[in-house]
Design a protein around this motif. Structure first.
Motif, PDB file in Angstrom:
ATOM      1  N   ALA A  47       0.832  -1.205   0.000  1.00 45.78           N
ATOM      2  CA  ALA A  47       0.000   0.000   0.000  1.00 45.78           C
ATOM      3  C   ALA A  47       0.866   1.255   0.000  1.00 45.78           C
ATOM      4  O   ALA A  47       0.551   2.238  -0.681  1.00 45.78           O
ATOM      5  N   SER A  48       1.974   1.223   0.731  1.00 48.85           N
ATOM      6  CA  SER A  48       2.888   2.359   0.749  1.00 48.85           C
ATOM      7  C   SER A  48       3.518   2.577  -0.619  1.00 48.85           C
ATOM      8  O   SER A  48       3.625   3.711  -1.094  1.00 48.85           O
ATOM      9  N   LEU A  49       3.941   1.485  -1.263  1.00 47.94           N
ATOM     10  CA  LEU A  49       4.519   1.599  -2.607  1.00 47.94           C
ATOM     11  C   LEU A  49       3.493   2.130  -3.599  1.00 47.94           C
ATOM     12  O   LEU A  49       3.814   2.970  -4.456  1.00 47.94           O
ATOM     13  N   LEU A  50       2.275   1.663  -3.480  1.00 44.70           N
ATOM     14  CA  LEU A  50       1.210   2.140  -4.362  1.00 44.70           C
ATOM     15  C   LEU A  50       0.908   3.617  -4.098  1.00 44.70           C
ATOM     16  O   LEU A  50       0.680   4.382  -5.036  1.00 44.70           O
ATOM     17  N   LEU A  51       0.959   4.018  -2.852  1.00 48.68           N
ATOM     18  CA  LEU A  51       0.744   5.419  -2.516  1.00 48.68           C
ATOM     19  C   LEU A  51       1.850   6.305  -3.097  1.00 48.68           C
ATOM     20  O   LEU A  51       1.588   7.416  -3.560  1.00 48.68           O
ATOM     21  N   ILE A  52       3.079   5.816  -3.095  1.00 53.93           N
ATOM     22  CA  ILE A  52       4.189   6.557  -3.702  1.00 53.93           C
ATOM     23  C   ILE A  52       3.951   6.727  -5.193  1.00 53.93           C
ATOM     24  O   ILE A  52       4.149   7.808  -5.755  1.00 53.93           O
ATOM     25  N   VAL A  53       3.513   5.665  -5.861  1.00 55.75           N
ATOM     26  CA  VAL A  53       3.230   5.734  -7.298  1.00 55.75           C
ATOM     27  C   VAL A  53       2.102   6.725  -7.571  1.00 55.75           C
ATOM     28  O   VAL A  53       2.201   7.568  -8.467  1.00 55.75           O
ATOM     29  N   VAL A  54       1.026   6.647  -6.795  1.00 54.93           N
ATOM     30  CA  VAL A  54      -0.102   7.559  -6.990  1.00 54.93           C
ATOM     31  C   VAL A  54       0.328   9.010  -6.734  1.00 54.93           C
ATOM     32  O   VAL A  54      -0.030   9.914  -7.490  1.00 54.93           O
ATOM     33  N   GLY A  55       1.121   9.221  -5.704  1.00 52.42           N
ATOM     34  CA  GLY A  55       1.618  10.570  -5.423  1.00 52.42           C
ATOM     35  C   GLY A  55       2.520  11.087  -6.531  1.00 52.42           C
ATOM     36  O   GLY A  55       2.420  12.250  -6.932  1.00 52.42           O
ATOM     37  N   GLY A  56       3.384  10.225  -7.033  1.00 45.34           N
ATOM     38  CA  GLY A  56       4.255  10.620  -8.145  1.00 45.34           C
ATOM     39  C   GLY A  56       3.469  10.937  -9.398  1.00 45.34           C
ATOM     40  O   GLY A  56       3.752  11.912 -10.099  1.00 45.34           O
ATOM     41  N   LEU A  57       2.465  10.117  -9.673  1.00 47.71           N
ATOM     42  CA  LEU A  57       1.623  10.384 -10.847  1.00 47.71           C
ATOM     43  C   LEU A  57       0.835  11.680 -10.681  1.00 47.71           C
ATOM     44  O   LEU A  57       0.718  12.462 -11.624  1.00 47.71           O
ATOM     45  N   GLY A  58       0.311  11.896  -9.495  1.00 48.11           N
ATOM     46  CA  GLY A  58      -0.412  13.138  -9.247  1.00 48.11           C
ATOM     47  C   GLY A  58       0.476  14.352  -9.404  1.00 48.11           C
ATOM     48  O   GLY A  58       0.094  15.354 -10.019  1.00 48.11           O
TER      49      GLY A  58
END
Length: 101
Positions: A47-58
């Motif tokens: 979930a943390s890795l996915l949150l990093i990806v979502v934050g980077g994409l945003g």
């Protein structure tokens, strides 16, 4: 991967490179599971890795220039794939040829 990184920087924004780079840990965990038989990260870490990806994409989507064309997308994808391949090759070599001092 350094070559494609520099080429991508010539035709795209730094934010686009940051987004690609922020997606590497999640991709590496999936590739380690696929090729080396390692465990997937625990749900909290995933979930943390996915949150990093979502934050980077945003971040990247909010800052990305509309002038970036298909050439920048191709170069960023080449950078992403080459970086993943070099990391996987390094892991394979370090596991296949154990060195002791």
């Amino acid at each position: 991967s350094i070559y494609f990184n520099l080429c991508a920087l010539e035709v795209s924004s730094v934010e686009s490179i940051i987004v690609a780079r922020s997606c590497l840990p999640l991709a590496m965990s999936l590739l380690n599971y696929t090729f080396f038989g390692r465990q997937l990260p625990p749900p909290r870490s995933a979930a943390s890795l996915l949150l990093i990806v979502v934050g980077g994409l945003g971040f990247g989507l909010s800052k990305t220039s509309a002038e970036e064309g298909p050439a920048s997308v191709v170069l960023i994808l080449l950078y992403f794939v080459c970086t993943l391949a070099s990391i996987l090759l390094g892991q394979y070599i370090s596991e296949a040829f154990r060195l002791s001092l």
